[in-house]
Design an enzyme around this catalytic site. Structure first.
Site, PDB file in Angstrom:
ATOM      1  N   LYS A  54     -12.234 -47.509 -11.129  1.00 38.92           N
ATOM      2  CA  LYS A  54     -11.938 -46.159 -10.620  1.00 38.92           C
ATOM      3  C   LYS A  54     -10.701 -46.196  -9.723  1.00 38.92           C
ATOM      4  O   LYS A  54      -9.826 -45.326  -9.803  1.00 38.92           O
ATOM      5  CB  LYS A  54     -13.153 -45.602  -9.866  1.00 38.92           C
ATOM      6  N   GLN A  98     -20.714 -45.049  -4.677  1.00 42.86           N
ATOM      7  CA  GLN A  98     -21.230 -45.679  -5.899  1.00 42.86           C
ATOM      8  C   GLN A  98     -22.742 -45.861  -5.792  1.00 42.86           C
ATOM      9  O   GLN A  98     -23.257 -46.326  -4.774  1.00 42.86           O
ATOM     10  CB  GLN A  98     -20.520 -47.018  -6.134  1.00 42.86           C
ATOM     11  N   ASP A 121     -18.159 -36.456  -7.632  1.00 45.76           N
ATOM     12  CA  ASP A 121     -19.184 -36.950  -8.549  1.00 45.76           C
ATOM     13  C   ASP A 121     -20.144 -35.833  -8.949  1.00 45.76           C
ATOM     14  O   ASP A 121     -20.937 -35.993  -9.882  1.00 45.76           O
ATOM     15  CB  ASP A 121     -20.001 -38.058  -7.864  1.00 45.76           C
TER      16      ASP A 121
HETATM   17  N1  GUN Z   1     -23.540 -45.258 -10.925  1.00 44.82           N
HETATM   18  C1  GUN Z   1     -23.586 -45.173 -12.275  1.00 44.82           C
HETATM   19  N2  GUN Z   1     -22.802 -44.160 -12.710  1.00 44.82           N
HETATM   20  C2  GUN Z   1     -22.248 -43.604 -11.616  1.00 44.82           C
HETATM   21  C3  GUN Z   1     -21.348 -42.520 -11.418  1.00 44.82           C
HETATM   22  O1  GUN Z   1     -20.895 -41.835 -12.346  1.00 44.82           O
HETATM   23  N3  GUN Z   1     -21.020 -42.265 -10.121  1.00 44.82           N
HETATM   24  C4  GUN Z   1     -21.529 -42.970  -9.077  1.00 44.82           C
HETATM   25  N4  GUN Z   1     -21.155 -42.631  -7.851  1.00 44.82           N
HETATM   26  N5  GUN Z   1     -22.363 -43.974  -9.228  1.00 44.82           N
HETATM   27  C5  GUN Z   1     -22.727 -44.283 -10.491  1.00 44.82           C
END
Ligand code: GUN
Length: 304
Positions: A54, A98, A121
């Site tokens: 990311k 995350q 998100d």
């Molecule tokens: N863990 C697995 N997929 C995601 C996601 O799309 N965003 C976040 N923040 N954590 C995750």
């Protein structure tokens, strides 16, 4: 193969190119670079890999990533303090925590704390609540389900009036995917571990979103001819030598794995109308949509 392959890698690259062009336009107009804060608590290798990807995407698209690695034993109060600081920081347009968090932390309180304008998100209760209500729009849609719908629309699959089946009801994929499909006037069935007659239910699907985390669970004879299949699963399965012993990588010395989805691709591609591969289907879309959301966060906060 009868199905048309939905090339997530290509479509994700197009989204990224559009975001990069828009960012460049904003910079040329003297506007600040969009900034994304990534918060990683603890040292899960998979989470660290996702977050690194990311950050890399942000930098490639002309945005800035501010990384906040935090210790696995951080207290709830300390994490909340860090998030309040990020909410108040003008350089930061988007905040991504995350998931999953270590077990001692209260995920719901953490997600609730993220300012709705920075919730790229789309996991804050306010954004999810709006997604669940008729006539209301969230500021941000969770990235993986957003990517699934984007792939369907780009491929010309009609969602309105379709029978859609979502396998899995996670907060991150299954549930928001179902809400998005309802918002686009599909008739939606959400299946999970207690669903009875699963193959029979899946056979009704014009659109199938599989996000259940079980390697190749969906077989070819579960699929309605011509259906659109979006496979969110990314499962590692071990590879074997001809004599049945595990295949060991010469490079790493570890057992080799192959990535497969929740759908048996070889069987499904002979029946479906559209199908995403694994890898190269939904996977690249998650980050592309996160980049889109981060740009949108900057646009909202800068009043455009
Ligand atoms: N863990 C697995 N997929 C995601 C996601 O799309 N965003 C976040 N923040 N954590 C995750």
């Amino acid at each position: 193969m009868t199905a048309q392959l939905i090339d997530g890698k290509l479509i994700a690259q197009q989204v990224r190119d559009e975001v990069a062009a828009e960012v460049a336009k904003r910079l040329a107009a003297g506007k600040p670079r969009p900034g994304l804060a990534t918060v990683l608590v603890g040292d899960r290798v998979d989470s660290a890999t996702y977050v690194a990807a990311k950050q890399k995407a942000c930098n490639e698209l002309g945005m800035v990533s501010y990384h906040h690695p935090l210790p696995a034993d951080i207290s709830q109060d300390e994490l909340e303090r860090a998030l309040r600081e990020l909410n108040a920081d003008e350089l930061i347009n988007g905040i991504l925590v995350q998931l999953p968090l270590p077990g001692h932390l209260d995920e719901e309180r953490v997600l609730q704390l993220i300012s709705i304008e920075k919730d790229v998100d789309g996991f804050s209760p306010l954004n999810i609540g709006r997604l669940a209500q008729k006539g209301r729009d969230p500021l941000f849609v969770p990235c993986t389900p957003y990517g699934c719908i984007y792939l369907l629309e780009k491929s010309g699959v009609k969602i309105e009036g379709a029978n859609a089946v979502v396998l899995g009801r996670s907060n991150i994929v299954g549930m928001p995917a179902a809400l998005l499909l309802i918002g686009k006037n599909a008739t939606v069935t959400v299946c999970h571990s207690r669903t009875k007659n699963l193959p029979e239910v899946v056979r009704q699907a014009d659109i199938l979103i599989a996000a259940i985390g079980r390697p190749e669970m969906v077989r070819g004879d579960w699929i309605k001819p011509g259906a659109a299949i979006i496979d969110v699963g990314i499962n590692g399965i071990p590879l074997f030598n001809e004599d049945g012993s595990p295949l060991i990588s010469e490079k790493t010395g570890k057992p080799r794995q192959k990535l497969v989805g929740d759908v048996n691709f070889e069987e499904a591609k002979e029946v479906a109308g559209f199908i995403t591969p694994v890898p190269g289907g939904v996977g690249p879309m998650t980050i592309a949509m996160l980049m889109r959301n981060t740009l949108r966060a900057a646009q909202i906060q800068q009043g455009d």
